[in-house]
Design a protein around this motif. Sequence first.
Motif, PDB file in Angstrom:
ATOM      1  N   SER A 101       0.699  -1.230   0.083  1.00 52.66           N
ATOM      2  CA  SER A 101      -0.013   0.038   0.097  1.00 52.66           C
ATOM      3  C   SER A 101       1.068   1.331  -0.151  1.00 52.66           C
ATOM      4  N   TYR A 102       1.728   1.305   0.922  1.00 53.35           N
ATOM      5  CA  TYR A 102       2.770   2.401   0.929  1.00 53.35           C
ATOM      6  C   TYR A 102       3.208   2.762  -0.564  1.00 53.35           C
ATOM      7  N   LEU A 103       3.760   1.584  -0.967  1.00 54.17           N
ATOM      8  CA  LEU A 103       4.628   1.722  -2.445  1.00 54.17           C
ATOM      9  C   LEU A 103       3.612   2.139  -3.383  1.00 54.17           C
ATOM     10  N   LEU A 104       2.366   1.746  -3.520  1.00 52.80           N
ATOM     11  CA  LEU A 104       1.482   2.101  -4.529  1.00 52.80           C
ATOM     12  C   LEU A 104       1.260   3.750  -4.258  1.00 52.80           C
ATOM     13  N   VAL A 105       0.978   4.223  -3.153  1.00 53.00           N
ATOM     14  CA  VAL A 105       0.841   5.586  -2.503  1.00 53.00           C
ATOM     15  C   VAL A 105       1.943   6.368  -3.282  1.00 53.00           C
ATOM     16  N   SER A 106       2.982   5.762  -2.842  1.00 47.35           N
ATOM     17  CA  SER A 106       4.332   6.641  -3.189  1.00 47.35           C
ATOM     18  C   SER A 106       4.398   6.838  -4.782  1.00 47.35           C
ATOM     19  N   SER A 107       4.070   5.610  -5.401  1.00 43.92           N
ATOM     20  CA  SER A 107       4.191   5.676  -6.731  1.00 43.92           C
ATOM     21  C   SER A 107       3.081   6.299  -7.536  1.00 43.92           C
ATOM     22  N   LEU A 108       1.969   6.825  -7.072  1.00 36.38           N
ATOM     23  CA  LEU A 108       1.152   7.513  -7.267  1.00 36.38           C
ATOM     24  C   LEU A 108       1.347   9.085  -7.116  1.00 36.38           C
ATOM     25  N   GLY A 109       2.331   9.133  -6.420  1.00 38.52           N
ATOM     26  CA  GLY A 109       3.051  10.482  -6.288  1.00 38.52           C
ATOM     27  C   GLY A 109       2.130  11.315  -5.298  1.00 38.52           C
ATOM     28  N   LEU A 110       1.562  10.448  -4.084  1.00 34.35           N
ATOM     29  CA  LEU A 110       0.608  11.112  -3.202  1.00 34.35           C
ATOM     30  C   LEU A 110       1.404  11.417  -1.973  1.00 34.35           C
ATOM     31  N   ILE A 111       2.619  11.150  -1.811  1.00 32.74           N
ATOM     32  CA  ILE A 111       3.167  11.643  -0.622  1.00 32.74           C
ATOM     33  C   ILE A 111       3.249  12.965  -0.541  1.00 32.74           C
ATOM     34  N   ASP A 112       3.041  13.589   0.842  1.00 33.53           N
ATOM     35  CA  ASP A 112       2.729  14.804   1.065  1.00 33.53           C
ATOM     36  C   ASP A 112       1.669  15.378   0.428  1.00 33.53           C
ATOM     37  N   SER A 113       0.716  14.676  -0.015  1.00 30.25           N
ATOM     38  CA  SER A 113      -0.415  15.062  -0.416  1.00 30.25           C
ATOM     39  C   SER A 113      -1.798  14.787   0.442  1.00 30.25           C
ATOM     40  N   TYR A 114      -2.603  15.623   0.594  1.00 28.48           N
ATOM     41  CA  TYR A 114      -3.844  15.461   1.367  1.00 28.48           C
ATOM     42  C   TYR A 114      -4.530  14.234   0.882  1.00 28.48           C
ATOM     43  N   TRP A 115      -4.420  14.061  -0.231  1.00 29.41           N
ATOM     44  CA  TRP A 115      -5.351  13.160  -0.804  1.00 29.41           C
ATOM     45  C   TRP A 115      -4.914  11.617  -0.483  1.00 29.41           C
ATOM     46  N   ALA A 116      -3.551  11.633   0.074  1.00 35.96           N
ATOM     47  CA  ALA A 116      -3.119  10.303   0.511  1.00 35.96           C
ATOM     48  C   ALA A 116      -3.930   9.943   1.722  1.00 35.96           C
ATOM     49  N   LEU A 117      -4.567  10.870   2.320  1.00 32.94           N
ATOM     50  CA  LEU A 117      -5.197  10.565   3.697  1.00 32.94           C
ATOM     51  C   LEU A 117      -6.755  10.255   3.387  1.00 32.94           C
ATOM     52  N   ILE A 118      -7.005  10.560   2.318  1.00 32.06           N
ATOM     53  CA  ILE A 118      -8.336  10.288   1.776  1.00 32.06           C
ATOM     54  C   ILE A 118      -8.822   9.071   0.820  1.00 32.06           C
ATOM     55  N   LEU A 119      -7.936   8.901  -0.264  1.00 29.98           N
ATOM     56  CA  LEU A 119      -8.249   8.128  -1.369  1.00 29.98           C
ATOM     57  C   LEU A 119      -7.945   6.602  -0.913  1.00 29.98           C
ATOM     58  N   PRO A 120      -7.004   6.301  -0.105  1.00 24.80           N
ATOM     59  CA  PRO A 120      -7.028   4.822   0.139  1.00 24.80           C
ATOM     60  C   PRO A 120      -7.953   4.310   1.053  1.00 24.80           C
ATOM     61  N   THR A 121      -8.481   5.047   2.079  1.00 29.55           N
ATOM     62  CA  THR A 121      -9.722   4.658   3.014  1.00 29.55           C
ATOM     63  C   THR A 121     -10.860   4.988   2.462  1.00 29.55           C
ATOM     64  N   ALA A 122     -11.095   5.652   1.313  1.00 27.39           N
ATOM     65  CA  ALA A 122     -12.396   6.296   0.811  1.00 27.39           C
ATOM     66  C   ALA A 122     -13.553   5.364   0.899  1.00 27.39           C
ATOM     67  N   VAL A 123     -13.422   4.047   0.557  1.00 22.27           N
ATOM     68  CA  VAL A 123     -14.542   3.154   0.530  1.00 22.27           C
ATOM     69  C   VAL A 123     -14.198   2.001   1.533  1.00 22.27           C
ATOM     70  N   THR A 124     -14.850   1.973   2.566  1.00 18.94           N
ATOM     71  CA  THR A 124     -14.746   0.908   3.349  1.00 18.94           C
ATOM     72  C   THR A 124     -16.150  -0.351   2.995  1.00 18.94           C
ATOM     73  N   ALA A 125     -15.574  -1.499   2.517  1.00 17.48           N
ATOM     74  CA  ALA A 125     -16.645  -2.479   2.170  1.00 17.48           C
ATOM     75  C   ALA A 125     -17.679  -2.767   3.184  1.00 17.48           C
ATOM     76  N   PHE A 126     -17.427  -2.756   4.487  1.00 16.23           N
ATOM     77  CA  PHE A 126     -18.328  -2.741   5.522  1.00 16.23           C
ATOM     78  C   PHE A 126     -19.551  -1.790   5.406  1.00 16.23           C
ATOM     79  N   ASN A 127     -18.863  -0.460   5.298  1.00 14.68           N
ATOM     80  CA  ASN A 127     -19.989   0.443   5.247  1.00 14.68           C
ATOM     81  C   ASN A 127     -21.064   0.416   4.032  1.00 14.68           C
TER      82      ASN A 127
END
Lengths: 298, 346
Positions: free
Chosen positions: A131-157
């Motif tokens: 997961s970390y490698l994906l977020v960093s390869s998407l260039g989201l390090i130091d972006s607020y989107w890194a706090l949103i997109l990976p957890t945007a959909v929770t299967a439970f909800n």
Amino acid sequence: MTMPAWAERPTRFGASVKGLVLALIVAAVLFPIYMVVLTSLSTQEAVSKAGGLVTVPGELSFAAYEQLFAGGVVTRSIGVSLGVTGVGTLLSLTVTVLAAYGLSRPGSLLHRPMLFLVLLTFLFGPGMIPSYLLVSSLGLIDSYWALILPTAVTAFNLVVMRAFFMNIPEEVTDSARIDGASEFRILWRIVLPMSKGVTAVIGLFYAVGYWNAFFNATLYLNDNTKWPLQVVLRQFVLQGQSMFVGQTGDTAVGGHALPPSLAIQMAIVTLALIPVLVIYPFVQKHFTKGVIIGAVKG
Amino acid sequence: MAAPDHIAVERSADAGPAGDLPSPAGSGTIRRRARRRAEDRIKNGSLRARFRRDWQLLLMTVPAIGLLLLFHYVPLLGNVIAFQDYSPYVGVKDSPWVGMSNFQWLMFDESFWDATLNTLSITTFQLIFYFPLPILLAILLDSVVRPRLRLFIQGIVYMPHFFSWVLVVTLFQQMFGGAGLLAQILRDHGFAGVDIMTNPDTFILLVTAETVWKDAGWGTIIFLAALAAINPHLYEAAAVDGASRWRRLWHITLPGLRPVFVLLLILRLGDALNVGFEQFFLQRDAVGRDAAEVLDTFMYWRTLLTGEWSYGAAAGLVKGVAGLILILIANKVAHRFGEQGIYKRS
């Protein structure tokens, strides 16, 4: 008092033991919160007189909050947290409601494989490193989107919401469909207004998740000017690091860096508590068995 | 004792004491059959006709599926680096393949086994000392007759679930830490202060207490729903037949809670290798590695911080596969005992 006629009256001893246990449980939850809020509102003298945390109200003041809101680390981090929570919740709720409705009719095209894809995420997490490698390869390090997109959909909800939508009788939506309404319109005009409770609960789950998010921020944000409140809370309260109250938080600025006073620390804790305390009572009434049973059956 | 017979009659008439909850046979089967018929009707027609009918539903599902694919399934595939000597400068495509050697290293890594042992002992401890608490609390709450008082208490005990771990650990530190309230009171009375937050010997008690404070109340919600679904006539019939309060608890309440209990137990067992990451991440430094290193924190400190990506992915993969096996076994056992489990035997 609605005691059925067949039940035996509780003994006085039994009733008082029960009352005592319940009172202790309630106190165990409320007391730490009371103590923190009170200390944050106490003057420096009151704090030193108590020898630390204040449990009996003494002299009160808002000095700690005034200092925190004079600008600087904490003010900024509250802004970040509110922004991430607002944008994230809106995005998550939109995506989840749409998908829950889209998957609420068994037998529709690709229904089974897509549902399977959602449910499978329960069984196997993606793993921290990839997961970390994906977020960093998407260039989201130091972006607020890194706090949103990976957890945007929770299967439970998603599954809870879908179970709720599936319980709405099809006759209700069928008539609109015959009149030529689009699925989007049916969702917006008929289904959503019938689902205010479950939407509020799922919204709260997402909002609390974003507000409380801590680890992703330490992982993905190297730039400490972007830290959300939870990270600040850990840094200055849990670890008691020095901070510049009322300044930028940039340690390059001259002056004395002191560990924040107890009142200020407790004010930060209180600020992290407040949104939950404020929103919670409005949503609590919707924690009905319907939502939860839906989750079990899903 | 006529009570058991009575209950048996009631049960067959009402499809299970839990009423609304999934029942082994009976109404559930009929409903499922009706649903399948409806599904078959919907499924008729050519692919193009179905697409013309369902394209809006598909469009609605796309964003969520897209996000799950990107942030759940792509990293899942990213686990191939566990079989490589991965370097971010070279990329997944060109990193050399090393077979199982990362896994071999892992098997001989003592700190990995220490973390596994810590994780499992915390899980076991909490299974005994935390897991039954929500049931007890739910039964206690359910016995509060006045609805408004009950709602108030429920509201209070659910609340800590919504606090972050940073907040919960901070509150515990203020109560039990070296400068906390407990130490403060002890010192005022001439005793030596204590610092429970940094004591590795009592760490397992501390994390369990934190978990209880945060989640025991919220955990009752599902049991309260199950309790509410128990047919009240059962209690009345049993009481008329002379069953005492405790007998009713034993013969009606607890059996009514069993399906939910088993379900949660399976989920917990399947999740045995997860004890909650942030809680341990936050306290590991204060208590020390020996007591507080669990599998997730092991991965973070041992591999993510040092950049040993492939090694960390291997550890994650081992943990994931072991977790999957655990959940499948737990579900199989549940089926054997005639319970529903998480997924149905289709």
